[in-house]
Design a protein around this motif. Structure first.
Motif, PDB file in Angstrom:
ATOM      1  N   PRO A 198       0.805  -1.220   0.000  1.00  0.00           N
ATOM      2  CA  PRO A 198       0.000   0.000   0.000  1.00  0.00           C
ATOM      3  C   PRO A 198       0.840   1.273   0.000  1.00  0.00           C
ATOM      4  O   PRO A 198       0.471   2.254  -0.652  1.00  0.00           O
ATOM      5  CB  PRO A 198      -0.822  -0.139   1.281  1.00  0.00           C
ATOM      6  N   GLU A 199       1.985   1.257   0.685  1.00  0.00           N
ATOM      7  CA  GLU A 199       2.802   2.476   0.703  1.00  0.00           C
ATOM      8  C   GLU A 199       3.353   2.819  -0.678  1.00  0.00           C
ATOM      9  O   GLU A 199       3.616   3.990  -0.982  1.00  0.00           O
ATOM     10  CB  GLU A 199       3.947   2.354   1.710  1.00  0.00           C
ATOM     11  N   ASP A 200       3.532   1.807  -1.549  1.00  0.00           N
ATOM     12  CA  ASP A 200       3.945   2.081  -2.931  1.00  0.00           C
ATOM     13  C   ASP A 200       2.809   2.779  -3.683  1.00  0.00           C
ATOM     14  O   ASP A 200       3.028   3.741  -4.421  1.00  0.00           O
ATOM     15  CB  ASP A 200       4.307   0.786  -3.654  1.00  0.00           C
ATOM     16  N   TYR A 201       1.615   2.266  -3.490  1.00  0.00           N
ATOM     17  CA  TYR A 201       0.443   2.830  -4.169  1.00  0.00           C
ATOM     18  C   TYR A 201       0.220   4.278  -3.765  1.00  0.00           C
ATOM     19  O   TYR A 201      -0.144   5.127  -4.585  1.00  0.00           O
ATOM     20  CB  TYR A 201      -0.776   1.966  -3.828  1.00  0.00           C
ATOM     21  N   PHE A 202       0.448   4.579  -2.481  1.00  0.00           N
ATOM     22  CA  PHE A 202       0.192   5.924  -1.975  1.00  0.00           C
ATOM     23  C   PHE A 202       1.395   6.856  -2.105  1.00  0.00           C
ATOM     24  O   PHE A 202       1.285   8.053  -1.792  1.00  0.00           O
ATOM     25  CB  PHE A 202      -0.246   5.856  -0.509  1.00  0.00           C
ATOM     26  N   ALA A 203       2.528   6.335  -2.593  1.00  0.00           N
ATOM     27  CA  ALA A 203       3.749   7.147  -2.630  1.00  0.00           C
ATOM     28  C   ALA A 203       3.600   8.397  -3.494  1.00  0.00           C
ATOM     29  O   ALA A 203       4.150   9.461  -3.169  1.00  0.00           O
ATOM     30  CB  ALA A 203       4.920   6.307  -3.128  1.00  0.00           C
ATOM     31  N   THR A 204       2.848   8.305  -4.579  1.00  0.00           N
ATOM     32  CA  THR A 204       2.709   9.464  -5.462  1.00  0.00           C
ATOM     33  C   THR A 204       1.781  10.528  -4.890  1.00  0.00           C
ATOM     34  O   THR A 204       1.626  11.603  -5.482  1.00  0.00           O
ATOM     35  CB  THR A 204       2.188   9.019  -6.841  1.00  0.00           C
ATOM     36  N   LEU A 205       1.170  10.243  -3.743  1.00  0.00           N
ATOM     37  CA  LEU A 205       0.361  11.261  -3.067  1.00  0.00           C
ATOM     38  C   LEU A 205       1.179  12.065  -2.054  1.00  0.00           C
ATOM     39  O   LEU A 205       0.649  12.958  -1.392  1.00  0.00           O
ATOM     40  CB  LEU A 205      -0.830  10.595  -2.357  1.00  0.00           C
ATOM     41  N   GLN A 206       2.448  11.731  -1.959  1.00  0.00           N
ATOM     42  CA  GLN A 206       3.365  12.493  -1.113  1.00  0.00           C
ATOM     43  C   GLN A 206       4.161  13.427  -2.014  1.00  0.00           C
ATOM     44  O   GLN A 206       5.006  12.979  -2.798  1.00  0.00           O
ATOM     45  CB  GLN A 206       4.315  11.546  -0.362  1.00  0.00           C
ATOM     46  N   PHE A 207       3.891  14.716  -1.940  1.00  0.00           N
ATOM     47  CA  PHE A 207       4.558  15.655  -2.841  1.00  0.00           C
ATOM     48  C   PHE A 207       4.510  17.060  -2.247  1.00  0.00           C
ATOM     49  O   PHE A 207       3.711  17.355  -1.348  1.00  0.00           O
ATOM     50  CB  PHE A 207       3.895  15.651  -4.231  1.00  0.00           C
ATOM     51  N   GLU A 208       5.390  17.896  -2.750  1.00  0.00           N
ATOM     52  CA  GLU A 208       5.385  19.298  -2.359  1.00  0.00           C
ATOM     53  C   GLU A 208       4.172  19.995  -2.966  1.00  0.00           C
ATOM     54  O   GLU A 208       3.837  19.771  -4.129  1.00  0.00           O
ATOM     55  CB  GLU A 208       6.666  20.002  -2.826  1.00  0.00           C
ATOM     56  N   ASP A 209       3.533  20.811  -2.181  1.00  0.00           N
ATOM     57  CA  ASP A 209       2.347  21.497  -2.647  1.00  0.00           C
ATOM     58  C   ASP A 209       2.701  22.456  -3.787  1.00  0.00           C
ATOM     59  O   ASP A 209       3.644  23.239  -3.686  1.00  0.00           O
ATOM     60  CB  ASP A 209       1.717  22.283  -1.484  1.00  0.00           C
ATOM     61  N   LYS A 210       2.000  22.317  -4.899  1.00  0.00           N
ATOM     62  CA  LYS A 210       2.204  23.193  -6.038  1.00  0.00           C
ATOM     63  C   LYS A 210       0.850  23.742  -6.472  1.00  0.00           C
ATOM     64  O   LYS A 210      -0.055  22.970  -6.814  1.00  0.00           O
ATOM     65  CB  LYS A 210       2.859  22.435  -7.214  1.00  0.00           C
ATOM     66  N   VAL A 211       0.721  25.036  -6.427  1.00  0.00           N
ATOM     67  CA  VAL A 211      -0.543  25.687  -6.785  1.00  0.00           C
ATOM     68  C   VAL A 211      -0.263  26.768  -7.809  1.00  0.00           C
ATOM     69  O   VAL A 211       0.647  27.591  -7.638  1.00  0.00           O
ATOM     70  CB  VAL A 211      -1.227  26.306  -5.538  1.00  0.00           C
ATOM     71  N   LEU A 212      -0.985  26.729  -8.886  1.00  0.00           N
ATOM     72  CA  LEU A 212      -0.927  27.798  -9.879  1.00  0.00           C
ATOM     73  C   LEU A 212      -2.142  28.691  -9.694  1.00  0.00           C
ATOM     74  O   LEU A 212      -3.282  28.245  -9.839  1.00  0.00           O
ATOM     75  CB  LEU A 212      -0.926  27.188 -11.297  1.00  0.00           C
ATOM     76  N   ARG A 213      -1.904  29.921  -9.339  1.00  0.00           N
ATOM     77  CA  ARG A 213      -3.012  30.865  -9.140  1.00  0.00           C
ATOM     78  C   ARG A 213      -3.248  31.621 -10.437  1.00  0.00           C
ATOM     79  O   ARG A 213      -2.355  32.254 -10.987  1.00  0.00           O
ATOM     80  CB  ARG A 213      -2.692  31.824  -8.002  1.00  0.00           C
ATOM     81  N   LEU A 214      -4.478  31.577 -10.914  1.00  0.00           N
ATOM     82  CA  LEU A 214      -4.831  32.198 -12.193  1.00  0.00           C
ATOM     83  C   LEU A 214      -5.582  33.505 -11.948  1.00  0.00           C
ATOM     84  O   LEU A 214      -6.240  33.687 -10.932  1.00  0.00           O
ATOM     85  CB  LEU A 214      -5.702  31.237 -12.998  1.00  0.00           C
TER      86      LEU A 214
END
Length: 419
Positions: free
Chosen positions: A403-419
């Motif tokens: 399960p930790e492999d499956y969820f690994a891509t949900l661990q990331f630095e927050d990136k927000v593009l404000r339009l």
């Protein structure tokens, strides 16, 4: 095809111990069988001055299996940057790698040029202007269109997305030559899982004739032709295997004739994946449920995320039940997994020995396009891979997903593009 008797003899007596040690499900690959197929392949083309197999990594991209191919002197055919990375982690460099991509991006080209490069096999004439720096050695993938017939898996060449057309091929080499290419190869792949060896002989003849044509127009010699992959294996019982000996003899005769006419002989390359690995892997799974409604369903602890060919192609994979030969009775069943998809089936209306919970099923010919085509729908996790060694060992060569492999891509630095 139903797995060879030597593979059965090496595996089946030890399966209870292997299952007890590793649990199910798992793919297990047979080193001895892979090496024997490699030996036969090299022997069939031994009379061509330079022959080389470029193992198609996409078939079974496991580093331990790839290392066996490398030990036999094979190169690697890669179709993505990740496959390039796998090959290079094993130490392959330069002309030990052929990079056959399509719709190639700038990032792909950059990766291909890194770490001593590779043989760049271009899929489209428009890619010539997109190569950052034209390498000295260049190859093009040729698509003959209606001049040849494909087969059921790849389809008609004129409908395939691959390759440079017949009308473009001379111009492609002319442009590459103008941009600095000095060494040349020619590639094609027109069929998949082809069991009629004469088709591959015809493909070799086609490429040698095209070499003559391009030489007549541009004056260039070719270092190699690559007839691609597509060598088939008989998944169904009772089907004759590809006659690799006859194929070798007839293709060698073409090369001898070419040398007599032209004074030199190009190398012969091919990129077998299924042929090298397919028959030498099986998916081992345990029966965990029996359901009797309008049909009888045998539920197992693997699902099509571990082997999707039956669902994708309606492909047949032979199934043995460990310790049962049908002598105590048979029944017609569907063998199914646990995905929320009705096509999650390894066998449909198959006559098998009577199966009870706990029985071990061996689903054959999973060594190519089995684990490699896996996916995570329903959050299903792909199983472990084992290697049955010639030295009498069984070792883990890829652990099961967790399960930790499956969820690994949900661990990331927050990136927000404000339009």
């Amino acid at each position: 095809m139903p797995m060879s008797q030597p593979f059965k003899d090496r595996l089946f007596p030890h399966l209870p111990a292997i299952v007890a040690h590793y649990g199910t499900p798992f793919h297990v690959y047979d080193e001895a069988g892979i090496r024997e197929t490699g030996r036969r392949l090299k022997e069939a083309f031994a009379d061509i001055p330079v022959f080389r197999e470029y193992y198609a990594v996409k078939a079974l991209p496991n580093p331990s299996v790839m290392a066996l191919m490398q030990d036999m002197g094979f190169g690697f055919d890669c179709s993505s940057v990740t496959e390039l990375m796998l090959a290079r982690k094993l130490g392959a460099r330069g002309e030990e790698i052929m990079f056959t991509s399509n719709n190639t991006s700038p990032a792909d080209f950059a990766a291909a040029a890194a770490e001593d490069g590779c043989i760049l096999n271009l899929d489209d004439i428009t890619l010539i202007d997109k190569v950052p720096r034209m390498p000295e050695l260049i190859c093009f993938r040729y698509n003959p269109g209606a001049r040849r017939q494909g087969n059921d898996i790849i389809g008609k060449p004129e409908e395939a997305k691959y390759g440079v057309s017949h009308d473009q091929i001379v111009e492609a080499y002319r442009q590459a030559q103008a941009k600095g290419a000095k060494r040349f190869g020619l590639h094609t792949m027109l069929a998949s899982n082809e069991l009629h060896y004469s088709y591959m002989v015809q493909t070799s003849a086609m490429l040698l004739e095209l070499v003559d044509r391009i030489h007549a127009e541009l004056g260039i010699d070719f270092e190699f032709i690559n007839i691609g992959g597509g060598l088939g294996i008989p998944y169904l019982p009772g089907i004759d295997p590809l006659n690799i000996q006859a194929m070798g003899e007839e293709i060698t005769a073409l090369f001898v004739d070419f040398k007599d006419r032209n004074g030199y002989c190009p190398a012969l390359f091919m990129e077998s994946g299924r042929y090298m690995a397919g028959p030498h892997g099986v998916l081992v799974t345990r029966a965990i449920n029996r359901k009797n409604i309008y049909r009888t369903y045998i539920g197992v602890d693997a699902c099509m995320s571990a082997l999707m060919r039956p669902a994708l192609y309606g492909a047949y994979h032979h199934i043995d039940v460990l310790g049962k030969d049908g002598g105590a009775g048979t029944e017609v069943v569907d063998v199914v997994g646990s995905l929320c998809e009705n096509n999650d089936k390894f066998a449909v209306q198959r006559e098998l020995p009577v199966i009870v919970d706990g029985d071990i099923l061996i689903i054959q010919d999973s060594g190519a396009h089995g684990h490699a085509m896996g996916f995570n729908y329903n959050g299903k996790l792909r199983p472990q891979e084992l290697l049955l060694g010639q030295d009498g060992t069984v070792r883990l060569v890829r652990r099961e997903e967790r399960p930790e492999d499956y969820f690994a891509t949900l661990q990331f630095e927050d990136k927000v593009l404000r339009l």
